[in-house]
Design an enzyme around this catalytic site. Structure first.
Site, short mmCIF file in Angstrom:
data_model
loop_
_atom_site.label_atom_id
_atom_site.label_comp_id
_atom_site.label_asym_id
_atom_site.label_seq_id
_atom_site.Cartn_x
_atom_site.Cartn_y
_atom_site.Cartn_z
N CYS A 362 96.91 63.53 73.58
CA CYS A 362 95.47 62.87 73.61
C CYS A 362 95.15 62.04 73.94
O CYS A 362 93.37 61.85 73.79
CB CYS A 362 95.15 62.27 71.86
O1 KQY Z 1 93.55 64.89 68.78
C1 KQY Z 1 93.49 64.30 70.17
N1 KQY Z 1 92.84 65.08 70.79
C2 KQY Z 1 93.13 63.16 69.90
C3 KQY Z 1 92.71 61.86 68.67
C4 KQY Z 1 91.96 61.14 68.57
C5 KQY Z 1 91.88 60.01 67.39
C6 KQY Z 1 90.91 59.15 67.02
N2 KQY Z 1 91.09 57.76 66.73
#
Ligand code: KQY
Length: 369
Positions: A362
């Site tokens: 992420c």
């Molecule tokens: O899963 C993702 N690509 C991002 C997670 C974002 C979390 C926001 N607090």
């Protein structure tokens, strides 16, 4: 100032112009990350998260060039202190630091040209269930990154985050219905229209719709926390044998679908089960270190964290994965070593990133070579 986006018409989408998103396992020219700064998501003024992000950046930098964006002078000073020499630091402000979601999705096209897709971003659900507001600096990130990379950019006409998709680079997109059909993203679009959008903007020909993502994932079930495409025809899926755990049904539904579908090339998929860490919960001490904010994010002691070993990054010569639970880290590493025989498997402490709601995949965004 970023250049104006390419005009897209149904006849001139990335797909129509011969562009497609390569698999993450294809060669990269570099990786982008953003620096954690907001105290209402990152405990203790983001100090522990910064050490974790710096360790991820260093692990990736050993394999490919890394660029880190910062939002303030204080953020720049801490990034300079913690990041290894050689990592490029750029002053491009964001609202939080999830480069997978706020950065562009890069595509390659005829003659090897790289272009960027700039999705509309609304903090994972906008007014319906977004995690914070405002999000305008996040939404502007992809244009800045494309400008720095010197590539042309398509502005997509719908909301999407990079973590909501995985591709095999051979025409298949993986996503979850829980996320892409959520009320806060594109309620005006039908499932068929969203599927066509994925095909048009990613250069794909088949979409595999998994039902749901990881239990209590605050992104409405991003696919990048549930599974990872390791090679064309091979996916690693987060898995628990505990039938009493809420994740069991979610992973079992995904396994059923993945075991019966075919990809864009008509192949049956090989599915490797990665152990689920935990269950992991936020401690009282961790929750106490997060500043109260008035922008929407709520964190509480005891809440279950959406931990997953599938949330790793495939760099050119290494796979960088989150260490999350001593009882399962070794098994996860061994499985990844089998899946990526040509790459070094590098574990980096992932709990501080998980406390913010995601993990290594992420916070990273690859640029294809
Ligand atoms: O899963 C993702 N690509 C991002 C997670 C974002 C979390 C926001 N607090």
């Amino acid at each position: 100032m970023p250049q104006a986006p390419l005009a897209t018409t149904p006849a001139a989408t990335p797909s129509a112009e011969g562009f497609r998103m390569p698999g993450e396992f294809a060669p990269h020219s570099g990786c982008w990350m953003a620096w954690p700064e907001r105290p209402d998501n990152w405990r203790e003024g983001a100090a522990p998260a910064r050490r974790a992000f710096a360790a991820v950046a260093a692990a990736i930098h050993a394999s490919e060039p890394v660029t880190v964006t910062v939002s303030s002078a204080e953020g720049r000073a801490s990034a300079q202190a913690l990041l290894p020499a050689g990592i490029r630091i750029l002053d491009i402000p964001s609202d939080d630091c999830w480069m997978r979601d706020i950065g562009p999705t890069f595509l390659t096209g005829p003659g090897g040209e790289v272009r960027a897709v700039d999705w509309r971003f609304n903090a994972w659900g906008g007014a319906a269930n977004g995690l914070y507001a405002p999000w305008d600096r996040d939404d502007a990130m992809a244009a800045h990154v494309a400008e720095v990379e010197g590539v042309q950019r398509y502005r997509a006409p719908f909301v999407l985050e990079g973590g909501a998709i995985h591709v095999d680079g051979e025409g298949t997109v993986f996503t979850t219905a829980e996320c892409l059909l959520s009320a806060g993203r594109n309620p005006q679009m039908t499932k068929a229209e969203i599927e066509q959008g994925l095909k048009d903007w990613l250069g794909a020909t088949a979409v595999v719709w998994l039902p749901r993502g990881v239990h209590l994932d605050e992104t409405d079930g991003h696919v990048d926390n549930l599974l990872h495409v390791c090679a064309p025809g091979t996916v690693a899926l987060t898995w628990t044998d505990d039938r009493g755990d809420p994740q069991y049904q979610r992973s079992a539904e995904a396994l059923d679908l993945l075991s019966t579908c075919v990809d864009a090339r008509g192949r049956r998929l090989r599915v490797i089960r990665l152990p689920m860490p935990g269950p992991l919960n936020m401690s009282a001490q961790e929750a106490a270190g997060i500043a109260a904010g008035d922008t929407g994010m709520v964190r509480s002691a005891g809440e279950r964290l959406a931990g997953s070993y599938a949330n790793f990054y495939i760099a050119n010569t290494r796979v960088v994965f989150p260490l999350l639970d001593e009882r399962h880290d070794g098994e996860a590493a061994a499985l990844l070593a089998e899946l990526f025989p040509g790459r070094e498997i590098v574990g980096v402490p992932g709990r501080e990133i998980l406390l913010g709601g995601g993990n290594i995949h992420c916070i990273t965004q690859q640029v294809p070579a």
